[in-house]
Design a protein around this motif. Structure first.
Motif, PDB file in Angstrom:
ATOM      1  N   VAL A  32       0.837  -1.203   0.000  1.00  0.00           N
ATOM      2  CA  VAL A  32       0.000   0.000   0.000  1.00  0.00           C
ATOM      3  C   VAL A  32       0.873   1.255   0.000  1.00  0.00           C
ATOM      4  CG1 VAL A  32      -1.677   1.348   1.316  1.00  0.00           C
ATOM      5  CG2 VAL A  32      -1.941  -1.129   1.131  1.00  0.00           C
ATOM      6  N   ILE A  33       1.909   1.266   0.850  1.00  0.00           N
ATOM      7  CA  ILE A  33       2.795   2.438   0.927  1.00  0.00           C
ATOM      8  C   ILE A  33       3.544   2.627  -0.387  1.00  0.00           C
ATOM      9  CG2 ILE A  33       4.811   3.403   2.095  1.00  0.00           C
ATOM     10  CD1 ILE A  33       3.794   1.936   4.639  1.00  0.00           C
ATOM     11  N   ASN A  34       4.001   1.529  -0.984  1.00  0.00           N
ATOM     12  CA  ASN A  34       4.704   1.632  -2.279  1.00  0.00           C
ATOM     13  C   ASN A  34       3.784   2.203  -3.355  1.00  0.00           C
ATOM     14  OD1 ASN A  34       7.379   0.793  -1.785  1.00  0.00           O
ATOM     15  ND2 ASN A  34       6.765  -1.358  -1.742  1.00  0.00           N
ATOM     16  N   ALA A  35       2.514   1.783  -3.338  1.00  0.00           N
ATOM     17  CA  ALA A  35       1.565   2.310  -4.314  1.00  0.00           C
ATOM     18  C   ALA A  35       1.347   3.814  -4.097  1.00  0.00           C
ATOM     19  CB  ALA A  35       0.240   1.562  -4.196  1.00  0.00           C
ATOM     20  N   ILE A  36       1.295   4.236  -2.854  1.00  0.00           N
ATOM     21  CA  ILE A  36       1.121   5.658  -2.542  1.00  0.00           C
ATOM     22  C   ILE A  36       2.345   6.449  -3.006  1.00  0.00           C
ATOM     23  CG2 ILE A  36       1.052   7.305  -0.614  1.00  0.00           C
ATOM     24  CD1 ILE A  36      -0.848   5.299   0.787  1.00  0.00           C
ATOM     25  N   LEU A  37       3.525   5.904  -2.770  1.00  0.00           N
ATOM     26  CA  LEU A  37       4.763   6.592  -3.208  1.00  0.00           C
ATOM     27  C   LEU A  37       4.794   6.745  -4.730  1.00  0.00           C
ATOM     28  CD1 LEU A  37       7.438   4.885  -0.909  1.00  0.00           C
ATOM     29  CD2 LEU A  37       6.560   7.206  -0.732  1.00  0.00           C
ATOM     30  N   ALA A  38       4.244   5.754  -5.419  1.00  0.00           N
ATOM     31  CA  ALA A  38       4.205   5.829  -6.884  1.00  0.00           C
ATOM     32  C   ALA A  38       3.159   6.811  -7.375  1.00  0.00           C
ATOM     33  CB  ALA A  38       3.930   4.433  -7.458  1.00  0.00           C
ATOM     34  N   HIS A  39       2.152   7.086  -6.535  1.00  0.00           N
ATOM     35  CA  HIS A  39       1.031   7.931  -6.966  1.00  0.00           C
ATOM     36  C   HIS A  39       1.208   9.401  -6.577  1.00  0.00           C
ATOM     37  CE1 HIS A  39      -3.090   9.130  -7.835  1.00  0.00           C
ATOM     38  NE2 HIS A  39      -3.178   9.619  -6.610  1.00  0.00           N
ATOM     39  N   VAL A  40       1.778   9.687  -5.415  1.00  0.00           N
ATOM     40  CA  VAL A  40       1.894  11.073  -4.943  1.00  0.00           C
ATOM     41  C   VAL A  40       2.932  11.811  -5.803  1.00  0.00           C
ATOM     42  CG1 VAL A  40       2.619  12.530  -2.999  1.00  0.00           C
ATOM     43  CG2 VAL A  40       1.229  10.476  -2.591  1.00  0.00           C
ATOM     44  N   PRO A  41       2.569  12.978  -6.331  1.00  0.00           N
ATOM     45  CA  PRO A  41       3.517  13.741  -7.160  1.00  0.00           C
ATOM     46  C   PRO A  41       4.789  14.094  -6.410  1.00  0.00           C
ATOM     47  CG  PRO A  41       1.300  14.635  -7.343  1.00  0.00           C
ATOM     48  CD  PRO A  41       1.259  13.642  -6.227  1.00  0.00           C
ATOM     49  N   VAL A  42       5.918  13.899  -7.093  1.00  0.00           N
ATOM     50  CA  VAL A  42       7.222  14.181  -6.479  1.00  0.00           C
ATOM     51  C   VAL A  42       7.608  15.629  -6.794  1.00  0.00           C
ATOM     52  CG1 VAL A  42       9.667  13.555  -6.437  1.00  0.00           C
ATOM     53  CG2 VAL A  42       7.921  11.789  -6.767  1.00  0.00           C
TER      54      VAL A  42
END
Length: 329
Positions: free
Chosen positions: A317-327
């Motif tokens: 779940v955290i990895n998916a969030i890291l991939a989704h939140v704009p950097v």
């Protein structure tokens, strides 16, 4: 580097706390094969004045890792084996009646140390688990109404077994949130396991770290200097906003019933800052945040039962969030 022996009794790189802490890896490697991420996590926790939960199956050197760290950092360490009959006073200490003076005196418990190894913390009831809460959060122990400060540095390294649930008491969310990091200790690779067996065949004794050649390479003074340097590491407003966005996204995830609290966001910012300093930068990047997101956040979220049944994990779940939140750029 030609280490010199300083007045504290250890070989250290005077004036260069980063080099001293980096030397820990090589020193701990004399006793523990691999596990570099766990070593780094423990150092990050010390820099942030945080605590660590170590999770792994039996026999992956969790206890040995903590003992080797204490030896290489010249820190006082004590170990408590958590059992179902362990009482809070067995951890914190208690008042003992002295027949000679006819008065009660305080007998300190094992929590009065620099590095407390709480072995199999989930094998003791919640009443005893909670005896560590004040020590972890306030860095003091209150007995009979009198607060008694703990030494500095102070770190709780608690271990738990992820596969054995019979006779255990899972840590409540409030106490899990007190741990800065949750580090998973994996099984070694084939080559690392061969190295472990070769060492044992050559006479390595995990109970005698001195014979294994583990020597203090850093000390409390290095740690204090490192903390001061970490505090000067620059955090831009964009990085702060990035951390907030990641943590807020966990609260909105359909796979989670519990997201990361503001305390968790503060923890992620602190660990990313310490990691940035350790790798030699005086500013924090988005990659630093990503590098520490899993160990800092995985124990602060709670999966929905249906998501867990589908094989979803906190890490995924955290990895998916890291991939989704704009950097931030």
């Amino acid at each position: 580097m030609d280490p010199t022996t300083d007045n504290a009794g250890y070989a250290g790189d005077q004036g260069n706390p980063r080099a001293a802490l980096e030397a820990l890896r090589a020193e701990i490697a004399k006793a523990v094969v691999g596990q570099d991420p766990a070593v780094t996590g423990l150092v990050v926790a010390l820099l942030c004045r945080g605590h660590v939960l170590l999770e792994g199956v039996p026999g992956v050197a969790k206890t040995l890792l903590v003992r080797a760290l204490a030896s290489a950092l010249e820190l006082d360490t004590k170990r408590v084996q958590f059992t179902p009959d362990l009482m809070p006073s067995d951890v914190t200490g208690s008042l003992v009646y002295d027949t000679r003076s006819a008065e009660f005196s305080f007998q300190p418990g094992p929590v009065f140390t620099n590095l407390l190894l709480a072995d199999e913390i989930n094998r003791t009831p919640p009443k005893t688990q909670s005896s560590l809460l004040e020590a972890m959060e306030e860095r003091q122990v209150t007995v009979d109404g009198t607060p008694r400060p703990l030494p500095d540095p102070f770190l709780v390294a608690a271990t738990q077994n992820p596969v054995e649930y019979e006779g255990t008491y899972p840590l409540p969310e409030a106490q899990l949130d007190r741990f800065l990091l949750k580090l998973t200790i994996p099984l070694p690779s084939r080559q690392d396991e061969i190295s472990v067996l070769t060492r044992h065949a050559e006479g390595f004794n995990p109970r005698d770290l001195h014979a294994a050649g583990v020597r203090p390479v850093a000390g409390p003074a290095d740690l204090e200097a490192a903390r001061a340097a970490v505090a000067k590491t620059t955090i831009s407003p964009e990085i702060t906003a990035y951390v907030v966005d990641i943590c807020r996204a966990t609260r909105e995830s359909p796979s989670l019933t519990l997201g990361v609290s503001p305390r968790g966001a503060t923890a992620l910012l602190a660990t990313a800052r310490a990691w940035a300093w350790l790798v030699g930068r005086d500013y924090v990047t988005p990659d630093d945040v990503k590098a520490l997101a899993l160990p800092t956040l995985r124990h602060r979220v709670q999966l929905r039962p249906e998501a867990e049944m589908e094989g979803v994990t906190a890490d995924s779940v955290i990895n998916a969030i890291l991939a989704h939140v704009p950097v931030p750029r």
